[in-house]
Design a protein around this motif. Structure first.
Motif, PDB file in Angstrom:
ATOM      1  N   ILE A  31       1.030  -1.265   0.021  1.00 37.73           N
ATOM      2  CA  ILE A  31      -0.168  -0.017   0.046  1.00 37.73           C
ATOM      3  C   ILE A  31       0.968   1.235  -0.086  1.00 37.73           C
ATOM      4  CG2 ILE A  31      -1.820   1.271   0.991  1.00 37.73           C
ATOM      5  CD1 ILE A  31      -2.697  -1.345   2.542  1.00 37.73           C
ATOM      6  N   HIS A  41       1.062   5.514  -1.062  1.00 35.31           N
ATOM      7  CA  HIS A  41       0.341   6.764  -1.796  1.00 35.31           C
ATOM      8  C   HIS A  41       1.129   7.576  -2.832  1.00 35.31           C
ATOM      9  CE1 HIS A  41      -2.705  10.106  -1.198  1.00 35.31           C
ATOM     10  NE2 HIS A  41      -1.646  10.883  -1.491  1.00 35.31           N
ATOM     11  N   THR A  85      -3.228   4.673  -2.829  1.00 29.97           N
ATOM     12  CA  THR A  85      -4.350   5.213  -2.019  1.00 29.97           C
ATOM     13  C   THR A  85      -4.919   6.478  -2.712  1.00 29.97           C
ATOM     14  OG1 THR A  85      -2.728   6.261  -0.568  1.00 29.97           O
ATOM     15  CG2 THR A  85      -4.028   4.188   0.044  1.00 29.97           C
ATOM     16  N   THR A 113      -5.446  13.281   2.293  1.00 27.28           N
ATOM     17  CA  THR A 113      -6.001  11.643   2.118  1.00 27.28           C
ATOM     18  C   THR A 113      -6.148  11.334   3.770  1.00 27.28           C
ATOM     19  OG1 THR A 113      -5.002  11.318  -0.029  1.00 27.28           O
ATOM     20  CG2 THR A 113      -5.799   9.361   1.329  1.00 27.28           C
ATOM     21  N   LEU A 172      -1.690   3.979   6.394  1.00 21.78           N
ATOM     22  CA  LEU A 172      -2.334   3.738   5.004  1.00 21.78           C
ATOM     23  C   LEU A 172      -3.234   2.364   4.661  1.00 21.78           C
ATOM     24  CD1 LEU A 172       1.075   4.220   2.794  1.00 21.78           C
ATOM     25  CD2 LEU A 172      -1.260   5.765   3.031  1.00 21.78           C
ATOM     26  N   ILE A 213      -6.727   3.665   5.740  1.00 17.62           N
ATOM     27  CA  ILE A 213      -6.913   4.316   4.387  1.00 17.62           C
ATOM     28  C   ILE A 213      -7.703   3.614   3.439  1.00 17.62           C
ATOM     29  CG2 ILE A 213      -6.396   6.059   2.805  1.00 17.62           C
ATOM     30  CD1 ILE A 213      -4.602   7.419   4.956  1.00 17.62           C
ATOM     31  N   ARG A 214      -6.873   2.755   2.965  1.00 14.43           N
ATOM     32  CA  ARG A 214      -7.166   1.534   2.060  1.00 14.43           C
ATOM     33  C   ARG A 214      -8.534   0.690   2.273  1.00 14.43           C
ATOM     34  NH1 ARG A 214      -8.489  -3.676   1.249  1.00 14.43           N
ATOM     35  NH2 ARG A 214      -7.525  -4.666  -0.618  1.00 14.43           N
ATOM     36  N   ILE A 240     -11.272   3.307   1.987  1.00 16.20           N
ATOM     37  CA  ILE A 240     -11.666   3.790   0.413  1.00 16.20           C
ATOM     38  C   ILE A 240     -12.280   2.327  -0.044  1.00 16.20           C
ATOM     39  CG2 ILE A 240     -10.754   3.802  -1.815  1.00 16.20           C
ATOM     40  CD1 ILE A 240      -8.281   5.311  -0.408  1.00 16.20           C
TER      41      ILE A 240
END
Length: 304
Positions: free
Chosen positions: A11, A13, A36, A54, A92, A95-96, A99
């Motif tokens: 993962i 960004h 991401t 983000t 991350l 966040i992944r 999303i």
């Protein structure tokens, strides 16, 4: 080996630049990547959000960016730099998941999975042909064929220099300076500094080398000049391109989806420039979810 392991999701960004560096450092080609930054555009208005934005949007966190401009070449790294680097990746996975949960609700999770497969293409990470890197310089559509011959040499020189110094191209000479040098074709350092926007430091360090590249470009036989890289100014094509771009922008805004993920102006122009059905069907805009979204607007415009 982790980088190339298809069973381990990595993962990142804004993945492309980091992956290119990692490929060069490790010798392994990336597999199973989740970006991401790119993914966020499938459930929001932009696929170009900063990591700071983000994290704020999907994790409710504010990153401390105080070490951004510190000296990252000095070793050992400070404790503050280590904590800064850790914070850049620590959230991350969260966040992944955020999303993908939202994408699943919207019916777009498969769109994201399909898009992430593009990162498995090894050609993304190979060094470009130095004689063709000029095509990536922003603004070359403003140049005539002789100027293109000059920038071909300038960009090739910059590419070699960037690789040898392990620096981004723009840190050697920015694109706009290459454009101005190509347009003015200076024959001495003074002219280069006065007319081409070259910084005193860059002029002192690279001036003679740039003049040599200009001279080589000017000596290129006309028969070997690169083809002009002009966008079609056919009024009907321009009208169709603008109309289709407007409709795609409306579709993206209506769906809260970054319109650039559906198609850019360049993508649209490629479609309009081709009449071969075999070529058309292999273009991203004419495939899968993208075509499903634009079918009703693109078929009448392109007479499909």
């Amino acid at each position: 080996e982790v980088l190339a392991n298809p069973k381990i999701e990595k993962i990142i960004h804004d993945a492309k630049q980091d992956l290119t560096i990692l490929r060069q450092a490790t010798g392994f080609y990336p597999r199973n990547i989740f970006d991401t930054r790119l993914a966020a555009g499938f459930i929001g208005p932009s696929a170009t959000l900063s990591l700071l934005d983000t994290c704020s949007l999907f994790a409710g966190l504010t990153l401390n960016k105080g070490e951004t401009r510190s000296d990252w070449l000095k070793r050992p790294l400070t404790e503050n730099q280590l904590q800064y680097a850790l914070a850049d990746v620590l959230f991350l996975p969260l966040i992944r998941d955020q999303i993908m949960d939202q994408a699943k609700t919207l019916g777009r999770s498969e769109w994201i999975k399909t898009e992430m497969q593009l990162y498995d293409n090894p050609t993304l990470y190979d060094d470009p042909d130095t004689e063709q890197v000029y095509t990536k310089v922003k603004g070359i559509s403003r140049l005539n064929r002789q100027e293109l011959a000059i920038i071909c040499q300038l960009a090739a020189w910059r590419e070699r220099k960037a690789r040898s110094r392990n620096r981004p191209r723009r840190h050697i000479i920015p694109d706009e300076a290459l454009i101005k040098i190509s347009q003015n074709a200076p024959r001495d350092i003074t002219c280069m500094k006065e007319k081409c926007g070259l910084s005193p430091r860059a002029g002192q360090r690279y001036g003679e080398q740039l003049l040599q590249a200009v001279d080589k470009g000017l000596k290129t036989p006309e028969s070997d000049y690169p083809a002009a890289n002009k966008r079609s100014r056919n009024p009907k094509t321009v009208e169709k391109s603008c109309k289709l771009l407007d409709k795609i922008t409306t579709i993206g805004k209506t769906l809260n989806l970054d319109p650039a993920l559906i198609a850019t102006r360049k993508d649209i122009e490629r479609v309009l420039a081709n009449t071969d059905p075999k070529v058309l069907k292999n273009m991203p805009l004419m495939q899968n979810w993208r075509f499903d979204l634009v079918r009703e607007v693109i078929e009448p415009i392109c007479n499909l």
